[in-house]
Scaffold this motif. Structure first.
Motif, PDB file in Angstrom:
ATOM      1  N   GLY A   8       0.749  -1.129   0.156  1.00  0.00           N
ATOM      2  CA  GLY A   8       0.139  -0.055  -0.044  1.00  0.00           C
ATOM      3  C   GLY A   8       0.772   1.343   0.041  1.00  0.00           C
ATOM      4  N   ASN A   9       0.360   2.399  -0.069  1.00  0.00           N
ATOM      5  CA  ASN A   9       0.944   3.554  -0.034  1.00  0.00           C
ATOM      6  C   ASN A   9       0.026   4.703   0.519  1.00  0.00           C
ATOM      7  OD1 ASN A   9       2.477   5.976   0.078  1.00  0.00           O
ATOM      8  ND2 ASN A   9       3.844   5.093  -1.918  1.00  0.00           N
ATOM      9  N   ILE A  11       1.081   2.556   4.167  1.00  0.00           N
ATOM     10  CA  ILE A  11       0.884   1.203   4.531  1.00  0.00           C
ATOM     11  C   ILE A  11       1.300   1.077   5.911  1.00  0.00           C
ATOM     12  CG2 ILE A  11       3.176   0.254   4.020  1.00  0.00           C
ATOM     13  CD1 ILE A  11      -0.143  -1.345   3.607  1.00  0.00           C
ATOM     14  N   SER A  14      -1.582  -0.432   8.304  1.00  0.00           N
ATOM     15  CA  SER A  14      -2.045  -1.585   7.958  1.00  0.00           C
ATOM     16  C   SER A  14      -2.308  -2.524   9.092  1.00  0.00           C
ATOM     17  CB  SER A  14      -1.587  -2.285   6.776  1.00  0.00           C
ATOM     18  OG  SER A  14      -2.172  -3.508   6.467  1.00  0.00           O
ATOM     19  N   ALA A  35       4.546  -5.638   5.832  1.00  0.00           N
ATOM     20  CA  ALA A  35       3.991  -4.570   5.262  1.00  0.00           C
ATOM     21  C   ALA A  35       4.883  -3.841   4.498  1.00  0.00           C
ATOM     22  CB  ALA A  35       3.599  -3.367   6.263  1.00  0.00           C
ATOM     23  N   LEU A  37       5.940  -0.970   1.241  1.00  0.00           N
ATOM     24  CA  LEU A  37       5.446   0.196   0.677  1.00  0.00           C
ATOM     25  C   LEU A  37       5.984   0.385  -0.685  1.00  0.00           C
ATOM     26  CD1 LEU A  37       4.537   3.268   1.565  1.00  0.00           C
ATOM     27  CD2 LEU A  37       6.763   3.880   1.617  1.00  0.00           C
TER      28      LEU A  37
END
Ligand code: NDP
Length: 276
Positions: A8-9, A11, A14, A35, A37
């Motif tokens: 994710g970005n 993240i 999360s 996690a 990025l």
């Protein structure tokens, strides 16, 4: 050890590493889950780096669900419908498989809550990626009516067109603006991101049938503004924490062919949220 990750970005926030590590612990399964990025405009580079390090599968969250969709070699039918991928799996021959578990995550959570589905009148607020992802499994439950309402009415109408073939004979599928909402509903799902900013879509007061469930896909330590509004109008309310855990469990099943128990993990997350 098998390696998995969530991309994710941003993240850092999360909950996925905690959820998947809890599943692994519960099932005495040996895996790592981290996690990661990735650059906002280059998910492919982030994924390639992970694969080079031995990564075998991943979850994908904002803003990468569409980029992941374009990257995969083989899409599941439900991911194709959703136009998004939240689960990646590397096949034995190096092919990349993409699936989406958000929709089934929502319906599993709704079943846990004994939400009215088959034969029910369902209203969905929003017409973004999350709503697109849940329409197929919701329509599979054969509601009597499914209405999509969105701030940009044209996006709701477009979804109706895209999913009309799944509605079947018994389900009235329609969509439009908030002003066009008519009648009462047994289940109202907030799939907008309005709650993030503490906002509420403009909804009629007499929205809920007796014993209706109001479900916000967002979750937070405190009930969302939508949940508070619905509760004041007599609806039972729930947030999207259960959906988050259920979609994770489905991803875990795709990778590991083992189904974790979700209840204890959802309870742990709820306690953590409450403690801040
Ligand atoms: P998108 O950006 O794709 O769509 C956002 C939607 O919200 C659009 O329909 C948009 O309307 C609407 N919206 C945004 N702000 C407002 C507002 N102030 N008033 C009314 N409508 C508004 O987001 P997603 O579909 O990806 O995500 C939606 C929500 O679902 C998020 O809160 C996300 O956290 C949650 N979610 C939860 C999951 C879980 O596991 N619990 C999984 C996936 C998502 P318009 O089209 O007019 O701009």
């Amino acid at each position: 050890m098998s390696r998995y990750a969530v991309f994710g970005n941003p993240i850092a926030h999360s909950k996925s590493p905690l959820i998947h590590r809890s599943f692994a612990e519960q099932l005495k399964d040996s895996l790592s889950y981290e996690a990661r990025l990735a650059p906002v405009d280059d998910f492919a580079a982030g994924w390639a780096e992970f694969v080079a390090e031995g990564g075998q599968g991943a979850n994908v969250t904002m803003p990468f669900k569409e980029q992941a969709f374009r990257l995969v070699d083989v899409l599941s039918p439900r991911a194709r419908r959703a136009g998004a991928v939240n689960t990646l799996m590397l096949g034995k021959t190096g092919q990349l498989y993409g699936d989406t578990t958000d929709g089934v995550g929502l319906t599993r959570d709704l079943e846990r809550l004994e939400a009215p589905l088959t034969g029910a009148r369902i209203l969905i607020l929003g017409a973004g990626g999350a709503v697109r992802g849940v329409l197929e499994p919701l329509l599979a439950k054969q509601p009597a009516a499914l209405v999509i309402a969105n701030r940009t009415a044209a996006k709701a109408s477009a979804l109706v067109e895209d999913f009309a073939d799944l509605a079947g004979q018994g389900c009235l599928l329609s969509g439009g603006s908030y002003a066009a909402i008519e009648g009462q509903f047994d289940l109202v799902i907030n799939g907008t991101s309005a709650s993030l900013g503490g906002e509420l879509p403009p909804l009629p007061d007499s929205l809920f049938s007796p014993q209706a469930l109001a479900y916000d896909m967002m979750y937070a330590a405190e009930p969302t503004v939508f949940m508070r509004w619905a509760s004041e109008r007599g609806a039972r309310v729930e947030d999207g924490l259960g959906m988050l855990v259920e979609q994770a469990a489905e991803s875990y099943f795709l990778w590991r062919h083992k189904r974790p128990e979700t209840g204890p993990v959802a309870d742990m997350l709820r306690r953590m949220l409450a403690e801040g």
